[in-house]
Design a protein around this motif. Structure first.
Motif, PDB file in Angstrom:
ATOM      1  N   SER A   1      -8.369   2.032  -5.026  1.00 28.98           N
ATOM      2  CA  SER A   1      -8.770   2.424  -3.678  1.00 28.98           C
ATOM      3  C   SER A   1      -9.625   1.335  -3.039  1.00 28.98           C
ATOM      4  O   SER A   1     -10.397   0.656  -3.705  1.00 28.98           O
ATOM      5  CB  SER A   1      -9.550   3.740  -3.713  1.00 28.98           C
ATOM      6  OG  SER A   1     -10.735   3.590  -4.462  1.00 28.98           O
ATOM      7  N   SER A   2      -9.474   1.205  -1.737  1.00 32.79           N
ATOM      8  CA  SER A   2     -10.297   0.315  -0.939  1.00 32.79           C
ATOM      9  C   SER A   2     -10.770   1.122   0.257  1.00 32.79           C
ATOM     10  O   SER A   2      -9.965   1.737   0.956  1.00 32.79           O
ATOM     11  CB  SER A   2      -9.481  -0.895  -0.486  1.00 32.79           C
ATOM     12  OG  SER A   2     -10.258  -1.736   0.323  1.00 32.79           O
TER      13      SER A   2
ATOM     14  N   HIS B   1      -0.530   4.406   0.388  1.00 38.29           N
ATOM     15  CA  HIS B   1      -1.190   5.372   1.274  1.00 38.29           C
ATOM     16  C   HIS B   1      -2.286   4.642   2.024  1.00 38.29           C
ATOM     17  O   HIS B   1      -3.013   3.845   1.436  1.00 38.29           O
ATOM     18  CB  HIS B   1      -1.800   6.517   0.457  1.00 38.29           C
ATOM     19  CG  HIS B   1      -2.704   7.414   1.259  1.00 38.29           C
ATOM     20  ND1 HIS B   1      -2.226   8.442   2.021  1.00 38.29           N
ATOM     21  CD2 HIS B   1      -4.050   7.421   1.424  1.00 38.29           C
ATOM     22  CE1 HIS B   1      -3.244   9.061   2.617  1.00 38.29           C
ATOM     23  NE2 HIS B   1      -4.362   8.456   2.272  1.00 38.29           N
ATOM     24  N   TRP B   2      -2.384   4.893   3.321  1.00 40.84           N
ATOM     25  CA  TRP B   2      -3.533   4.410   4.073  1.00 40.84           C
ATOM     26  C   TRP B   2      -3.767   5.334   5.253  1.00 40.84           C
ATOM     27  O   TRP B   2      -2.862   5.993   5.738  1.00 40.84           O
ATOM     28  CB  TRP B   2      -3.389   2.950   4.504  1.00 40.84           C
ATOM     29  CG  TRP B   2      -2.280   2.633   5.449  1.00 40.84           C
ATOM     30  CD1 TRP B   2      -1.034   2.165   5.116  1.00 40.84           C
ATOM     31  CD2 TRP B   2      -2.290   2.745   6.874  1.00 40.84           C
ATOM     32  NE1 TRP B   2      -0.284   1.986   6.249  1.00 40.84           N
ATOM     33  CE2 TRP B   2      -1.035   2.331   7.351  1.00 40.84           C
ATOM     34  CE3 TRP B   2      -3.242   3.138   7.807  1.00 40.84           C
ATOM     35  CZ2 TRP B   2      -0.697   2.311   8.693  1.00 40.84           C
ATOM     36  CZ3 TRP B   2      -2.915   3.128   9.158  1.00 40.84           C
ATOM     37  CH2 TRP B   2      -1.657   2.713   9.584  1.00 40.84           C
TER      38      TRP B   2
ATOM     39  N   ALA C   1       0.859  -1.184   0.000  1.00 41.71           N
ATOM     40  CA  ALA C   1       0.000   0.000   0.000  1.00 41.71           C
ATOM     41  C   ALA C   1       0.895   1.234   0.000  1.00 41.71           C
ATOM     42  O   ALA C   1       1.894   1.295   0.713  1.00 41.71           O
ATOM     43  CB  ALA C   1      -0.912  -0.002   1.213  1.00 41.71           C
TER      44      ALA C   1
ATOM     45  N   TYR D   1      -1.988  13.413   0.269  1.00 42.16           N
ATOM     46  CA  TYR D   1      -0.808  12.567   0.369  1.00 42.16           C
ATOM     47  C   TYR D   1       0.460  13.393   0.551  1.00 42.16           C
ATOM     48  O   TYR D   1       0.603  14.466  -0.028  1.00 42.16           O
ATOM     49  CB  TYR D   1      -0.653  11.703  -0.882  1.00 42.16           C
ATOM     50  CG  TYR D   1      -1.963  11.203  -1.449  1.00 42.16           C
ATOM     51  CD1 TYR D   1      -2.930  10.640  -0.618  1.00 42.16           C
ATOM     52  CD2 TYR D   1      -2.245  11.314  -2.800  1.00 42.16           C
ATOM     53  CE1 TYR D   1      -4.138  10.200  -1.129  1.00 42.16           C
ATOM     54  CE2 TYR D   1      -3.444  10.865  -3.312  1.00 42.16           C
ATOM     55  CZ  TYR D   1      -4.387  10.320  -2.480  1.00 42.16           C
ATOM     56  OH  TYR D   1      -5.581   9.889  -2.997  1.00 42.16           O
TER      57      TYR D   1
ATOM     58  N   THR E   1      -8.513  13.141   1.914  1.00 44.42           N
ATOM     59  CA  THR E   1      -7.203  12.706   2.358  1.00 44.42           C
ATOM     60  C   THR E   1      -6.163  13.227   1.360  1.00 44.42           C
ATOM     61  O   THR E   1      -6.353  13.127   0.153  1.00 44.42           O
ATOM     62  CB  THR E   1      -7.139  11.166   2.511  1.00 44.42           C
ATOM     63  OG1 THR E   1      -5.843  10.784   2.930  1.00 44.42           O
ATOM     64  CG2 THR E   1      -7.490  10.442   1.230  1.00 44.42           C
TER      65      THR E   1
ATOM     66  N   SER F   1      -1.739   6.350  10.163  1.00 44.32           N
ATOM     67  CA  SER F   1      -1.675   6.572   8.718  1.00 44.32           C
ATOM     68  C   SER F   1      -0.287   6.278   8.156  1.00 44.32           C
ATOM     69  O   SER F   1       0.676   6.120   8.904  1.00 44.32           O
ATOM     70  CB  SER F   1      -2.033   8.020   8.393  1.00 44.32           C
ATOM     71  OG  SER F   1      -1.057   8.902   8.929  1.00 44.32           O
TER      72      SER F   1
ATOM     73  N   HIS G   1      -3.436   1.716  -3.525  1.00 46.24           N
ATOM     74  CA  HIS G   1      -2.329   1.021  -4.171  1.00 46.24           C
ATOM     75  C   HIS G   1      -2.091   1.657  -5.529  1.00 46.24           C
ATOM     76  O   HIS G   1      -3.045   1.942  -6.253  1.00 46.24           O
ATOM     77  CB  HIS G   1      -2.661  -0.470  -4.373  1.00 46.24           C
ATOM     78  CG  HIS G   1      -2.732  -1.242  -3.108  1.00 46.24           C
ATOM     79  ND1 HIS G   1      -1.659  -1.923  -2.607  1.00 46.24           N
ATOM     80  CD2 HIS G   1      -3.738  -1.434  -2.228  1.00 46.24           C
ATOM     81  CE1 HIS G   1      -2.001  -2.512  -1.475  1.00 46.24           C
ATOM     82  NE2 HIS G   1      -3.273  -2.228  -1.227  1.00 46.24           N
TER      83      HIS G   1
ATOM     84  N   SER H   1     -11.598   3.706   7.002  1.00 50.63           N
ATOM     85  CA  SER H   1     -10.291   3.316   6.472  1.00 50.63           C
ATOM     86  C   SER H   1     -10.241   3.553   4.975  1.00 50.63           C
ATOM     87  O   SER H   1     -11.197   3.240   4.254  1.00 50.63           O
ATOM     88  CB  SER H   1     -10.011   1.834   6.742  1.00 50.63           C
ATOM     89  OG  SER H   1      -9.954   1.594   8.126  1.00 50.63           O
ATOM     90  N   ILE H   2      -9.121   4.097   4.519  1.00 48.06           N
ATOM     91  CA  ILE H   2      -8.848   4.296   3.097  1.00 48.06           C
ATOM     92  C   ILE H   2      -7.484   3.682   2.829  1.00 48.06           C
ATOM     93  O   ILE H   2      -6.507   4.003   3.523  1.00 48.06           O
ATOM     94  CB  ILE H   2      -8.832   5.794   2.728  1.00 48.06           C
ATOM     95  CG1 ILE H   2     -10.190   6.435   3.026  1.00 48.06           C
ATOM     96  CG2 ILE H   2      -8.438   5.983   1.274  1.00 48.06           C
ATOM     97  CD1 ILE H   2     -10.199   7.944   2.909  1.00 48.06           C
ATOM     98  N   ILE H   3      -7.413   2.795   1.853  1.00 48.11           N
ATOM     99  CA  ILE H   3      -6.154   2.168   1.475  1.00 48.11           C
ATOM    100  C   ILE H   3      -5.984   2.340  -0.028  1.00 48.11           C
ATOM    101  O   ILE H   3      -6.899   2.038  -0.795  1.00 48.11           O
ATOM    102  CB  ILE H   3      -6.131   0.667   1.829  1.00 48.11           C
ATOM    103  CG1 ILE H   3      -6.389   0.471   3.324  1.00 48.11           C
ATOM    104  CG2 ILE H   3      -4.803   0.032   1.407  1.00 48.11           C
ATOM    105  CD1 ILE H   3      -6.650  -0.965   3.712  1.00 48.11           C
TER     106      ILE H   3
END
Length: 116
Positions: A67-68, A23-24, A21, A56, A54, A38, A112, A108-110
């Motif tokens: 995104s998840s 960014h999370w 990942a 970065y 969010t 984070s 890739h 939660s935001i993940i």
């Protein structure tokens, strides 16, 4: 670029840098709005009821990252909701999300993708 590693049985390889990942963030959406933990987060904005952005620290190479998103209650109380990207176009430096059916405690935001 990146480190290539073998699977446990040695039958497959993966690019470790692409599998991580980039960014999370896990954030509190009710009571005191704040990031709880984070990675690669420069800031988190409360843009109004159930809308958050969010930002970065290190930008993505393009806006084609994956995104998840997830949300929930801290006390496992009943209720439903969903979190998804807003109609605002995603950028290489930020993503805006909307929670449907109100603010939720655990979000939660993940992401890739390739960093710039």
């Amino acid at each position: 670029k990146g480190l290539t590693v073998d699977s446990e049985g040695g039958s497959a390889t993966t690019n470790l840098a692409q599998g991580l990942a980039k960014h999370w963030v896990m954030f509190q959406g009710t009571d005191t709005f704040a990031a709880r933990d984070s990675l690669n987060l420069s800031s988190l904005a409360d843009d109004g009821t159930a809308v958050h952005t969010t930002n970065y620290t290190s930008n993505f190479a393009n806006d084609d990252y994956a995104s998840s998103l997830s949300l929930g209650h801290t006390n496992m109380s009943s209720g439903w909701g969903s979190i998804e990207e807003t109609n605002t176009a995603r950028t290489t430096s930020s993503l805006q999300v909307t929670q449907y059916n109100g603010d939720f405690a655990v979000n939660s935001i993940i992401l890739h993708g390739d960093l710039a």
